[in-house]
Design a protein around this motif. Structure first.
Motif, PDB file in Angstrom:
ATOM      1  N   UNK A 124       0.898  -1.160   0.082  1.00 39.25           N
ATOM      2  CA  UNK A 124       0.039  -0.045  -0.058  1.00 39.25           C
ATOM      3  C   UNK A 124       0.809   1.179   0.236  1.00 39.25           C
ATOM      4  N   UNK A 125       1.950   1.295   0.674  1.00 39.19           N
ATOM      5  CA  UNK A 125       3.098   2.359   0.779  1.00 39.19           C
ATOM      6  C   UNK A 125       3.640   2.580  -0.541  1.00 39.19           C
ATOM      7  N   UNK A 126       3.754   1.578  -1.189  1.00 38.38           N
ATOM      8  CA  UNK A 126       4.599   1.596  -2.474  1.00 38.38           C
ATOM      9  C   UNK A 126       3.313   2.262  -3.656  1.00 38.38           C
TER      10      UNK A 126
ATOM     11  N   UNK B 177       2.165  14.393  -8.261  1.00 37.63           N
ATOM     12  CA  UNK B 177       3.233  15.486  -8.382  1.00 37.63           C
ATOM     13  C   UNK B 177       3.174  15.701  -9.743  1.00 37.63           C
ATOM     14  N   UNK B 178       3.518  14.828 -10.693  1.00 39.22           N
ATOM     15  CA  UNK B 178       3.964  15.056 -12.280  1.00 39.22           C
ATOM     16  C   UNK B 178       2.540  15.709 -12.671  1.00 39.22           C
ATOM     17  N   UNK B 179       1.575  15.260 -12.384  1.00 37.55           N
ATOM     18  CA  UNK B 179       0.252  15.972 -13.035  1.00 37.55           C
ATOM     19  C   UNK B 179       0.047  17.400 -12.628  1.00 37.55           C
ATOM     20  N   UNK B 180       0.593  17.787 -11.309  1.00 40.24           N
ATOM     21  CA  UNK B 180       0.394  18.944 -10.475  1.00 40.24           C
ATOM     22  C   UNK B 180       1.715  19.881 -11.459  1.00 40.24           C
ATOM     23  N   UNK B 181       2.921  19.307 -11.466  1.00 42.70           N
ATOM     24  CA  UNK B 181       4.078  19.883 -12.151  1.00 42.70           C
ATOM     25  C   UNK B 181       3.595  20.314 -13.651  1.00 42.70           C
ATOM     26  N   UNK B 182       2.568  19.305 -14.389  1.00 39.54           N
ATOM     27  CA  UNK B 182       2.131  19.601 -15.793  1.00 39.54           C
ATOM     28  C   UNK B 182       1.237  20.759 -15.622  1.00 39.54           C
ATOM     29  N   UNK B 183       0.433  20.885 -14.762  1.00 41.21           N
ATOM     30  CA  UNK B 183      -0.538  21.637 -14.735  1.00 41.21           C
ATOM     31  C   UNK B 183      -0.007  23.107 -14.365  1.00 41.21           C
ATOM     32  N   UNK B 184       1.059  23.104 -13.565  1.00 41.13           N
ATOM     33  CA  UNK B 184       1.760  24.169 -13.128  1.00 41.13           C
ATOM     34  C   UNK B 184       2.409  24.834 -14.516  1.00 41.13           C
ATOM     35  N   UNK B 185       3.135  23.874 -15.411  1.00 41.98           N
ATOM     36  CA  UNK B 185       3.853  24.424 -16.620  1.00 41.98           C
ATOM     37  C   UNK B 185       2.777  24.929 -17.424  1.00 41.98           C
ATOM     38  N   UNK B 186       1.486  24.247 -17.624  1.00 43.28           N
ATOM     39  CA  UNK B 186       0.346  24.843 -18.435  1.00 43.28           C
ATOM     40  C   UNK B 186       0.106  26.011 -18.023  1.00 43.28           C
ATOM     41  N   UNK B 187      -0.378  26.170 -16.389  1.00 44.55           N
ATOM     42  CA  UNK B 187      -0.829  27.448 -16.055  1.00 44.55           C
ATOM     43  C   UNK B 187       0.177  28.670 -16.322  1.00 44.55           C
ATOM     44  N   UNK B 188       1.342  28.282 -16.181  1.00 45.46           N
ATOM     45  CA  UNK B 188       2.476  29.062 -16.412  1.00 45.46           C
ATOM     46  C   UNK B 188       2.298  29.662 -17.967  1.00 45.46           C
ATOM     47  N   UNK B 189       2.271  28.785 -18.852  1.00 49.03           N
ATOM     48  CA  UNK B 189       2.326  29.216 -20.067  1.00 49.03           C
ATOM     49  C   UNK B 189       0.873  30.008 -20.479  1.00 49.03           C
TER      50      UNK B 189
ATOM     51  N   UNK C  38       3.104   5.656  -2.884  1.00 47.43           N
ATOM     52  CA  UNK C  38       4.415   6.519  -3.604  1.00 47.43           C
ATOM     53  C   UNK C  38       4.113   6.827  -4.923  1.00 47.43           C
ATOM     54  N   UNK C  39       3.628   5.811  -5.596  1.00 51.45           N
ATOM     55  CA  UNK C  39       3.349   5.849  -7.078  1.00 51.45           C
ATOM     56  C   UNK C  39       2.270   6.848  -7.364  1.00 51.45           C
ATOM     57  N   UNK C  40       1.132   6.701  -6.610  1.00 53.67           N
ATOM     58  CA  UNK C  40       0.199   7.703  -6.900  1.00 53.67           C
ATOM     59  C   UNK C  40       0.614   9.283  -6.660  1.00 53.67           C
ATOM     60  N   UNK C  41       1.541   9.179  -5.190  1.00 52.79           N
ATOM     61  CA  UNK C  41       1.868  10.774  -5.196  1.00 52.79           C
ATOM     62  C   UNK C  41       2.965  11.344  -6.177  1.00 52.79           C
ATOM     63  N   UNK C  42       3.715  10.298  -6.650  1.00 58.12           N
ATOM     64  CA  UNK C  42       4.522  10.742  -7.962  1.00 58.12           C
ATOM     65  C   UNK C  42       3.690  11.081  -9.074  1.00 58.12           C
ATOM     66  N   UNK C  43       2.685  10.322  -9.388  1.00 54.36           N
ATOM     67  CA  UNK C  43       1.815  10.552 -10.584  1.00 54.36           C
ATOM     68  C   UNK C  43       1.085  11.919 -10.434  1.00 54.36           C
TER      69      UNK C  43
END
Length: 236
Positions: A146-148, A158-170, A151-156
């Motif tokens: 469950x922890x793994x 975080x990546x989605x938030x990062x992509x969203x941040x990049x999109x919002x920045x653009x 962690x995978x869900x958190x990474x996903x």
């Protein structure tokens, strides 16, 4: 050997055999626990403690009796009688040997009786510990899995938030450019409006000047007409 000591000797041999069987390495504690959980042991369990303590008391009594016999035949009086009479000597040593044998038999029987109970208790405890450990291991494996997954869900995420941040920045940059463009257009429109207002004011002033000039010319025209009328009247 008397009947009671024969029974104690057979009891000792049975204890040795049972302890050896309990110590066999390839029989696991779980297997012994399943054997101890048979219905016959559940049926005998109410009498087990009574039987155990009864056997302890019997063995202790036999041990003390054998110890008394050893002290009796190893004392100074029997030895003096044995030194005087050779026949008594053999009899005393035979009795001493039997009492020592009985002492060892009863002592080892008591010792192995306690050891056997302890071994059974430890086997049950080991089996329970193994079952608990297996359950805890399964829970730990589930928790690790469950922890793994988290962690995978958190990474996903975080990546989605990062992509969203990049999109919002653009998008923000594009909006800033559009705002700047609109600001320039509004400024140009304001300048054009100010220029139009200035032209309108100039045209108003020009129209006002033309109106004054027209009024003046109209007044002069009336005056000229009046003068001409007056002259025409004089000529008549």
């Amino acid at each position: 050997m008397t009947l009671q000591w024969t029974a104690v000797a057979f009891f000792l041999y049975a204890e040795i055999a049972v302890n050896l069987i309990l110590c066999i390495p390839f029989i696991s504690a779980k297997r012994w626990r399943s054997v101890f959980n048979l219905r016959i042991w559940n049926w005998l369990s109410p009498y087990w403690n009574k039987c155990f303590f009864t056997m302890i008391m019997v063995l202790i009594v036999l041990f003390l009796d054998a110890l008394r016999e050893v002290q009796k035949y190893s004392g100074p009086q029997p030895m003096q009688d044995a030194n005087v009479n050779p026949t008594v000597y053999d009899h005393v040593h035979m009795k001493l040997f039997r009492s020592q044998r009985n002492l060892y038999i009863s002592g080892f029987s008591l010792f192995l009786w306690l050891i056997m109970r302890r071994v059974v208790t430890l086997l049950n405890q080991v089996a329970v510990t193994l079952e608990t450990t297996a359950g805890l291991q399964a829970q730990m494996d589930s928790a690790v899995k469950a922890s793994k997954q988290h962690q995978e869900d958190n990474l996903t995420l975080k990546q989605a938030l990062l992509d969203e941040e990049k999109s919002m920045f653009a998008k923000n940059q594009q909006l800033k450019l559009e705002v700047e463009k609109l600001t320039h257009q509004v400024k140009a429109a304001e300048d054009a409006v100010h220029k139009s207002h200035a032209e309108v004011e100039a045209m108003k002033r020009q129209a006002k000047g033309l109106a004054h000039e027209y009024d003046r010319l109209l007044t002069e025209h009336h005056q000229l007409q009046n003068l001409q009328s007056a002259e025409d009247k004089k000529d008549q």
